[in-house]
Design a protein around this motif. Structure first.
Motif, PDB file in Angstrom:
ATOM      1  N   PRO A  56       0.814  -1.213   0.000  1.00 48.68           N
ATOM      2  CA  PRO A  56       0.000   0.000   0.000  1.00 48.68           C
ATOM      3  C   PRO A  56       0.847   1.262   0.000  1.00 48.68           C
ATOM      4  N   GLU A  57       0.383   2.239  -0.758  1.00 49.15           N
ATOM      5  CA  GLU A  57       1.138   3.487  -0.777  1.00 49.15           C
ATOM      6  C   GLU A  57       0.978   4.228   0.554  1.00 49.15           C
ATOM      7  N   ALA A  58       1.867   5.116   0.829  1.00 47.81           N
ATOM      8  CA  ALA A  58       2.846   5.654  -0.102  1.00 47.81           C
ATOM      9  C   ALA A  58       4.216   4.967   0.005  1.00 47.81           C
ATOM     10  N   PRO A  96     -10.275   2.516  11.344  1.00 50.86           N
ATOM     11  CA  PRO A  96      -9.403   3.667  11.610  1.00 50.86           C
ATOM     12  C   PRO A  96      -7.940   3.249  11.781  1.00 50.86           C
ATOM     13  N   THR A  97      -7.065   3.987  11.141  1.00 50.09           N
ATOM     14  CA  THR A  97      -5.629   3.748  11.259  1.00 50.09           C
ATOM     15  C   THR A  97      -5.096   4.592  12.413  1.00 50.09           C
ATOM     16  N   TRP A  98      -3.794   4.618  12.534  1.00 55.73           N
ATOM     17  CA  TRP A  98      -3.159   5.422  13.591  1.00 55.73           C
ATOM     18  C   TRP A  98      -3.563   6.893  13.508  1.00 55.73           C
ATOM     19  N   ARG A  99      -4.013   7.325  12.311  1.00 56.15           N
ATOM     20  CA  ARG A  99      -4.448   8.722  12.170  1.00 56.15           C
ATOM     21  C   ARG A  99      -5.804   8.974  12.806  1.00 56.15           C
ATOM     22  N   GLY A 100      -6.535   7.886  13.132  1.00 54.70           N
ATOM     23  CA  GLY A 100      -7.848   8.037  13.753  1.00 54.70           C
ATOM     24  C   GLY A 100      -8.982   8.077  12.751  1.00 54.70           C
ATOM     25  N   VAL A 121       3.752  -5.969   2.013  1.00 59.04           N
ATOM     26  CA  VAL A 121       4.929  -5.248   2.520  1.00 59.04           C
ATOM     27  C   VAL A 121       4.563  -3.787   2.763  1.00 59.04           C
ATOM     28  N   ASP A 122       4.948  -3.286   3.923  1.00 63.38           N
ATOM     29  CA  ASP A 122       4.752  -1.863   4.222  1.00 63.38           C
ATOM     30  C   ASP A 122       5.909  -1.420   5.111  1.00 63.38           C
ATOM     31  N   ASP A 123       5.995  -0.111   5.318  1.00 58.70           N
ATOM     32  CA  ASP A 123       7.112   0.372   6.135  1.00 58.70           C
ATOM     33  C   ASP A 123       6.807   0.264   7.626  1.00 58.70           C
ATOM     34  N   TRP A 124       5.515   0.218   7.991  1.00 61.06           N
ATOM     35  CA  TRP A 124       5.187   0.442   9.403  1.00 61.06           C
ATOM     36  C   TRP A 124       3.857  -0.227   9.714  1.00 61.06           C
ATOM     37  N   VAL A 125       3.718  -0.777  10.922  1.00 56.39           N
ATOM     38  CA  VAL A 125       2.409  -1.241  11.379  1.00 56.39           C
ATOM     39  C   VAL A 125       2.159  -0.695  12.774  1.00 56.39           C
ATOM     40  N   THR A 126       0.982  -0.082  12.937  1.00 53.78           N
ATOM     41  CA  THR A 126       0.584   0.433  14.258  1.00 53.78           C
ATOM     42  C   THR A 126      -0.735  -0.221  14.687  1.00 53.78           C
ATOM     43  N   THR A 127      -1.840   0.209  14.110  1.00 61.11           N
ATOM     44  CA  THR A 127      -3.123  -0.441  14.432  1.00 61.11           C
ATOM     45  C   THR A 127      -3.319  -1.719  13.633  1.00 61.11           C
ATOM     46  N   GLY A 128      -2.617  -1.820  12.512  1.00 62.20           N
ATOM     47  CA  GLY A 128      -2.807  -2.948  11.604  1.00 62.20           C
ATOM     48  C   GLY A 128      -3.959  -2.740  10.629  1.00 62.20           C
ATOM     49  N   SER A 129      -4.634  -1.614  10.722  1.00 54.45           N
ATOM     50  CA  SER A 129      -5.806  -1.405   9.854  1.00 54.45           C
ATOM     51  C   SER A 129      -5.432  -1.368   8.372  1.00 54.45           C
ATOM     52  N   SER A 130      -4.290  -0.787   8.056  1.00 54.29           N
ATOM     53  CA  SER A 130      -3.877  -0.737   6.644  1.00 54.29           C
ATOM     54  C   SER A 130      -3.574  -2.137   6.136  1.00 54.29           C
TER      55      SER A 130
HETATM   56  O1  LIG Z   1      -1.138   0.182  11.154  1.00 55.74           O
HETATM   57  P1  LIG Z   1      -1.787   1.441  10.714  1.00 55.74           P
HETATM   58  O2  LIG Z   1      -2.434   2.207  11.840  1.00 55.74           O
HETATM   59  O3  LIG Z   1      -2.736   1.191   9.572  1.00 55.74           O
HETATM   60  O4  LIG Z   1      -0.657   2.414  10.199  1.00 55.74           O
HETATM   61  C1  LIG Z   1       0.302   2.001   9.264  1.00 55.74           C
HETATM   62  C2  LIG Z   1       0.251   2.842   8.025  1.00 55.74           C
HETATM   63  O5  LIG Z   1       0.503   4.209   8.391  1.00 55.74           O
HETATM   64  C3  LIG Z   1       1.512   4.725   7.544  1.00 55.74           C
HETATM   65  O6  LIG Z   1       0.950   5.277   6.415  1.00 55.74           O
HETATM   66  P2  LIG Z   1       0.370   6.750   6.437  1.00 55.74           P
HETATM   67  O7  LIG Z   1      -0.987   6.748   7.053  1.00 55.74           O
HETATM   68  O8  LIG Z   1       1.366   7.654   7.087  1.00 55.74           O
HETATM   69  O9  LIG Z   1       0.179   7.076   4.899  1.00 55.74           O
HETATM   70  P3  LIG Z   1       1.250   7.466   3.783  1.00 55.74           P
HETATM   71  O10 LIG Z   1       2.301   6.394   3.795  1.00 55.74           O
HETATM   72  O11 LIG Z   1       0.430   7.472   2.538  1.00 55.74           O
HETATM   73  O12 LIG Z   1       1.787   8.802   4.154  1.00 55.74           O
HETATM   74  C4  LIG Z   1       2.346   3.523   7.167  1.00 55.74           C
HETATM   75  O13 LIG Z   1       3.041   3.759   5.966  1.00 55.74           O
HETATM   76  C5  LIG Z   1       1.339   2.417   7.062  1.00 55.74           C
HETATM   77  O14 LIG Z   1       0.831   2.302   5.744  1.00 55.74           O
END
Ligand SMILES: O=P(O)(O)OC[C@H]1O[C@H](OP(=O)(O)OP(=O)(O)O)[C@H](O)[C@@H]1O
Length: 177
Positions: A56-58, A96-100, A121-130
């Protein structure tokens, strides 16, 4: 053969902070660390017969392309819903993602086939919603979700287990150095 432990130690030691926050862009900026990412993120899935990396982008596709090359797989872009993705015919709205707030993702039915074995593959996982949203696109395509590989974990154990996430470094160990 890459040594994932060595790569992990290098990324952990070199992960830049910007405003006290781990800076993924800064890792990409360093040639030595960039060279470690594809092999290190691919290693846990070297024998998983992955045919497609879905990202998933970005920032996901940046790492996804590196991993796909390592695994001999193709790369499928998952774009956010307000971006141009010609022919996109599958959509999913995340929790909702980490952004709420929820995110809406789009992909294309012909990019993932039922026979595919898909690594996300993604750079980061917080809530896992993405990751969950992308997994649902994979399952909707009738394909096999093999698991996920991410650079930074900031998620709880339940999320990591649910999504079968392999992660290279933990947020807490970066900021706690
Ligand atoms: O586990 P989650 O709560 O879903 O968060 C993880 C997502 O948050 C970040 O993306 P971001 O929302 O910053 O978007 P961007 O990469 O398009 O800037 C990151 O790149 C993941 O895709």
């Amino acid at each position: 053969m890459i040594d994932r432990a060595t790569a992990r130690a290098a990324v952990l030691a070199g992960f830049p902070l910007v405003n006290d926050h781990p800076d993924v862009a800064g890792v990409l900026r360093r040639p030595d660390l960039l060279a470690e990412l594809g092999p290190a993120l691919a290693a846990p899935y070297a024998d998983a017969d992955v045919s497609v990396v879905c990202a998933p982008e970005a920032r996901g596709p940046i790492l996804g392309a590196l991993v796909a090359v390592e695994l001999g797989a193709g790369l499928v872009l998952v774009r956010k819903d307000d971006r141009n993705h010609p022919g996109a015919d599958r959509r999913v709205v995340s929790s909702p993602t980490w952004r709420g707030a929820s995110e809406s993702f789009q992909t294309r039915s012909w990019d993932i086939e039922p026979a595919d074995r898909v690594l996300v593959v993604d750079d980061w996982v917080t809530t896992g919603s993405s990751l969950r949203a992308v997994r649902s696109l994979v399952l909707d395509a009738g394909a096999r979700y093999v698991g996920a590989s991410v650079l930074v974990r900031k998620a709880d154990d339940e999320t990591i287990d649910d999504l079968a996430v392999e992660w290279l470094v933990h947020f807490d160990e970066i900021v706690g150095r």
